[in-house]
Design a protein around this motif. Structure first.
Motif, PDB file in Angstrom:
ATOM      1  N   LEU A 159       0.825  -1.201   0.000  1.00  0.00           N
ATOM      2  CA  LEU A 159       0.000   0.000   0.000  1.00  0.00           C
ATOM      3  C   LEU A 159       0.865   1.259   0.000  1.00  0.00           C
ATOM      4  O   LEU A 159       0.526   2.260  -0.628  1.00  0.00           O
ATOM      5  CB  LEU A 159      -0.922  -0.003   1.220  1.00  0.00           C
ATOM      6  CG  LEU A 159      -2.185   0.845   1.127  1.00  0.00           C
ATOM      7  CD1 LEU A 159      -3.094   0.348   0.018  1.00  0.00           C
ATOM      8  CD2 LEU A 159      -2.932   0.849   2.450  1.00  0.00           C
ATOM      9  N   PHE A 162       2.000   1.774  -3.449  1.00  0.00           N
ATOM     10  CA  PHE A 162       0.867   2.231  -4.258  1.00  0.00           C
ATOM     11  C   PHE A 162       0.673   3.733  -4.093  1.00  0.00           C
ATOM     12  O   PHE A 162       0.473   4.462  -5.068  1.00  0.00           O
ATOM     13  CB  PHE A 162      -0.393   1.475  -3.831  1.00  0.00           C
ATOM     14  CG  PHE A 162      -1.585   1.708  -4.713  1.00  0.00           C
ATOM     15  CD1 PHE A 162      -1.822   0.899  -5.813  1.00  0.00           C
ATOM     16  CD2 PHE A 162      -2.476   2.736  -4.445  1.00  0.00           C
ATOM     17  CE1 PHE A 162      -2.926   1.106  -6.636  1.00  0.00           C
ATOM     18  CE2 PHE A 162      -3.577   2.952  -5.254  1.00  0.00           C
ATOM     19  CZ  PHE A 162      -3.805   2.142  -6.357  1.00  0.00           C
ATOM     20  N   ARG A 166       1.216   7.085  -6.755  1.00  0.00           N
ATOM     21  CA  ARG A 166       0.250   8.171  -6.976  1.00  0.00           C
ATOM     22  C   ARG A 166       0.916   9.524  -6.724  1.00  0.00           C
ATOM     23  O   ARG A 166       0.616  10.506  -7.395  1.00  0.00           O
ATOM     24  CB  ARG A 166      -0.967   7.994  -6.047  1.00  0.00           C
ATOM     25  CG  ARG A 166      -1.733   6.702  -6.202  1.00  0.00           C
ATOM     26  CD  ARG A 166      -2.517   6.627  -7.512  1.00  0.00           C
ATOM     27  NE  ARG A 166      -1.691   6.137  -8.608  1.00  0.00           N
ATOM     28  CZ  ARG A 166      -1.375   4.855  -8.778  1.00  0.00           C
ATOM     29  NH1 ARG A 166      -1.800   3.943  -7.922  1.00  0.00           N
ATOM     30  NH2 ARG A 166      -0.653   4.479  -9.805  1.00  0.00           N
ATOM     31  N   THR A 183      -0.918  -3.023  -8.480  1.00  0.00           N
ATOM     32  CA  THR A 183      -2.244  -2.776  -9.045  1.00  0.00           C
ATOM     33  C   THR A 183      -3.255  -2.565  -7.922  1.00  0.00           C
ATOM     34  O   THR A 183      -2.957  -2.815  -6.743  1.00  0.00           O
ATOM     35  CB  THR A 183      -2.693  -3.970  -9.906  1.00  0.00           C
ATOM     36  OG1 THR A 183      -2.823  -5.130  -9.061  1.00  0.00           O
ATOM     37  CG2 THR A 183      -1.679  -4.250 -11.003  1.00  0.00           C
ATOM     38  N   GLU A 184      -4.441  -2.112  -8.288  1.00  0.00           N
ATOM     39  CA  GLU A 184      -5.490  -1.950  -7.283  1.00  0.00           C
ATOM     40  C   GLU A 184      -5.815  -3.280  -6.609  1.00  0.00           C
ATOM     41  O   GLU A 184      -6.031  -3.336  -5.397  1.00  0.00           O
ATOM     42  CB  GLU A 184      -6.766  -1.382  -7.921  1.00  0.00           C
ATOM     43  CG  GLU A 184      -6.660   0.058  -8.362  1.00  0.00           C
ATOM     44  CD  GLU A 184      -6.233   0.179  -9.804  1.00  0.00           C
ATOM     45  OE1 GLU A 184      -5.735  -0.839 -10.353  1.00  0.00           O
ATOM     46  OE2 GLU A 184      -6.378   1.265 -10.387  1.00  0.00           O
ATOM     47  N   SER A 185      -5.842  -4.346  -7.389  1.00  0.00           N
ATOM     48  CA  SER A 185      -6.146  -5.664  -6.831  1.00  0.00           C
ATOM     49  C   SER A 185      -5.092  -6.091  -5.814  1.00  0.00           C
ATOM     50  O   SER A 185      -5.423  -6.649  -4.751  1.00  0.00           O
ATOM     51  CB  SER A 185      -6.227  -6.704  -7.953  1.00  0.00           C
ATOM     52  OG  SER A 185      -7.287  -6.401  -8.849  1.00  0.00           O
ATOM     53  N   ALA A 187      -3.199  -4.062  -4.043  1.00  0.00           N
ATOM     54  CA  ALA A 187      -3.337  -3.195  -2.864  1.00  0.00           C
ATOM     55  C   ALA A 187      -4.494  -3.662  -1.983  1.00  0.00           C
ATOM     56  O   ALA A 187      -4.379  -3.707  -0.751  1.00  0.00           O
ATOM     57  CB  ALA A 187      -3.553  -1.744  -3.301  1.00  0.00           C
ATOM     58  N   LEU A 188      -5.610  -4.024  -2.589  1.00  0.00           N
ATOM     59  CA  LEU A 188      -6.763  -4.496  -1.819  1.00  0.00           C
ATOM     60  C   LEU A 188      -6.469  -5.831  -1.145  1.00  0.00           C
ATOM     61  O   LEU A 188      -6.888  -6.079  -0.011  1.00  0.00           O
ATOM     62  CB  LEU A 188      -7.983  -4.624  -2.732  1.00  0.00           C
ATOM     63  CG  LEU A 188      -8.550  -3.307  -3.280  1.00  0.00           C
ATOM     64  CD1 LEU A 188      -9.665  -3.578  -4.283  1.00  0.00           C
ATOM     65  CD2 LEU A 188      -9.052  -2.416  -2.149  1.00  0.00           C
ATOM     66  N   LYS A 216     -12.363  -0.281  -5.914  1.00  0.00           N
ATOM     67  CA  LYS A 216     -11.163   0.191  -6.617  1.00  0.00           C
ATOM     68  C   LYS A 216     -11.251   1.695  -6.886  1.00  0.00           C
ATOM     69  O   LYS A 216     -10.260   2.419  -6.735  1.00  0.00           O
ATOM     70  CB  LYS A 216     -10.982  -0.579  -7.926  1.00  0.00           C
ATOM     71  CG  LYS A 216     -10.473  -1.996  -7.740  1.00  0.00           C
ATOM     72  CD  LYS A 216     -10.238  -2.680  -9.086  1.00  0.00           C
ATOM     73  CE  LYS A 216      -9.668  -4.084  -8.900  1.00  0.00           C
ATOM     74  NZ  LYS A 216      -9.443  -4.755 -10.205  1.00  0.00           N
ATOM     75  N   ASP A 217     -12.431   2.165  -7.283  1.00  0.00           N
ATOM     76  CA  ASP A 217     -12.619   3.608  -7.493  1.00  0.00           C
ATOM     77  C   ASP A 217     -12.407   4.376  -6.189  1.00  0.00           C
ATOM     78  O   ASP A 217     -11.797   5.449  -6.177  1.00  0.00           O
ATOM     79  CB  ASP A 217     -14.031   3.888  -8.028  1.00  0.00           C
ATOM     80  CG  ASP A 217     -14.181   3.479  -9.486  1.00  0.00           C
ATOM     81  OD1 ASP A 217     -13.149   3.275 -10.147  1.00  0.00           O
ATOM     82  OD2 ASP A 217     -15.333   3.353  -9.948  1.00  0.00           O
ATOM     83  N   LEU A 219     -10.581   3.392  -3.599  1.00  0.00           N
ATOM     84  CA  LEU A 219      -9.150   3.331  -3.273  1.00  0.00           C
ATOM     85  C   LEU A 219      -8.374   4.376  -4.047  1.00  0.00           C
ATOM     86  O   LEU A 219      -7.557   5.112  -3.477  1.00  0.00           O
ATOM     87  CB  LEU A 219      -8.619   1.931  -3.587  1.00  0.00           C
ATOM     88  CG  LEU A 219      -7.100   1.733  -3.448  1.00  0.00           C
ATOM     89  CD1 LEU A 219      -6.673   1.844  -1.989  1.00  0.00           C
ATOM     90  CD2 LEU A 219      -6.672   0.380  -4.021  1.00  0.00           C
ATOM     91  N   ASN A 220      -8.626   4.474  -5.348  1.00  0.00           N
ATOM     92  CA  ASN A 220      -7.922   5.457  -6.170  1.00  0.00           C
ATOM     93  C   ASN A 220      -8.261   6.879  -5.758  1.00  0.00           C
ATOM     94  O   ASN A 220      -7.388   7.760  -5.740  1.00  0.00           O
ATOM     95  CB  ASN A 220      -8.261   5.237  -7.648  1.00  0.00           C
ATOM     96  CG  ASN A 220      -7.502   4.081  -8.264  1.00  0.00           C
ATOM     97  OD1 ASN A 220      -6.295   3.947  -8.064  1.00  0.00           O
ATOM     98  ND2 ASN A 220      -8.190   3.225  -8.993  1.00  0.00           N
TER      99      ASN A 220
END
Length: 247
Positions: A159, A162, A166, A183-185, A187-188, A216-217, A219-220
């Motif tokens: 994380l 990640f 950003r 990736t988002e996956s 990180a989750l 995912k939205d 999280l971003n």
């Protein structure tokens, strides 16, 4: 509208929404259902903050910094609540005046969201900081105290990377390139999130994909907001380091 809320207020609003949960009616089984006006609640009793192993601080130092951050967030939320509330008549008047040019308005709605988030964040931060920093006024110290525990985890490195990616996207001059970003996956998975239908007897693929896309939205959105705030803080630190240290 989401841009009106800082990451700290976002955090406070989220824990505030879950800080009090309705307790099951203990009289339901004996045939004496309590009426709707009786709403027993259970306060949040413990908060576990997971942090990366790379953080060069002891749990006591992290605790002190967290409490100080909550106190600063409380002051900012209270200030923003006053400003946003005072601007409500102004934004309503502007929306009315520009109706002939832009019939859809929007300023009042944005200001209302800012005011609501600020008031709610201030309320949550007062509750959290009071229970963390002071003893119970009712004498029931153990019941009123919010226990704050810290747990280091190597999975938080994913994380952290990640967020670093950003931040680099936001300002490559202030934040170095971190290489291949998770990736988002990934990180989750690192924070232990999975769809609510996982492991259940019945799984709806479309609902599960919608839930994954929504998270995912989210999280971003949170990470982009954090990157923006880190960029602003570093810019302030370069000019006024003492003022930045107080934020």
């Amino acid at each position: 509208m989401g841009q009106t809320k800082s990451s700290n207020i976002e955090f406070l609003n989220r824990i505030g929404a879950n800080s009090e949960q309705e307790k099951p009616d203990s009289h339901a089984e004996d045939g004496h259902q309590e009426n709707e006006q009786t709403k027993a609640t259970v306060k949040l009793e413990e908060m576990v903050l997971v942090y990366p192993l790379s953080m060069p601080r002891t749990p006591d130092e992290i605790r002190e910094e967290f409490i100080n951050t909550m106190l600063r967030s409380k002051s900012k939320a209270e200030r923003d609540a006053v400003i946003a509330t005072g601007l409500l008549p102004v934004t309503a008047a502007i929306d009315i005046l520009i109706t002939f040019i832009w019939p859809f308005g929007g300023l009042l709605e944005i200001d209302a969201v800012w005011a609501y988030a600020s008031i709610r964040g201030a309320k949550a931060s007062r509750s959290v900081t009071k229970r963390l920093t002071s003893t119970s006024g009712s004498g029931k110290h153990d019941e009123d105290k919010l226990h704050l525990n810290f747990s280091p985890s190597p999975r938080l490195a994913v994380l952290e990377k990640f967020l670093a990616a950003r931040c680099h996207e936001r300002d490559g001059n202030l934040f170095p390139y971190v290489g291949s970003a998770p990736t988002e996956s990934e990180a989750l998975e690192a924070i232990g999130w999975f769809p609510s239908s996982k492991g259940g007897a019945e799984r709806n693929w479309e609902d599960e994909q919608w839930e994954i896309a929504e998270v995912k939205d989210d999280l971003n959105s949170v990470m982009r907001k954090a990157a923006r705030e880190w960029t602003k803080w570093l810019a302030l630190f370069e000019k006024k380091p003492e003022k930045a240290a107080r934020k």
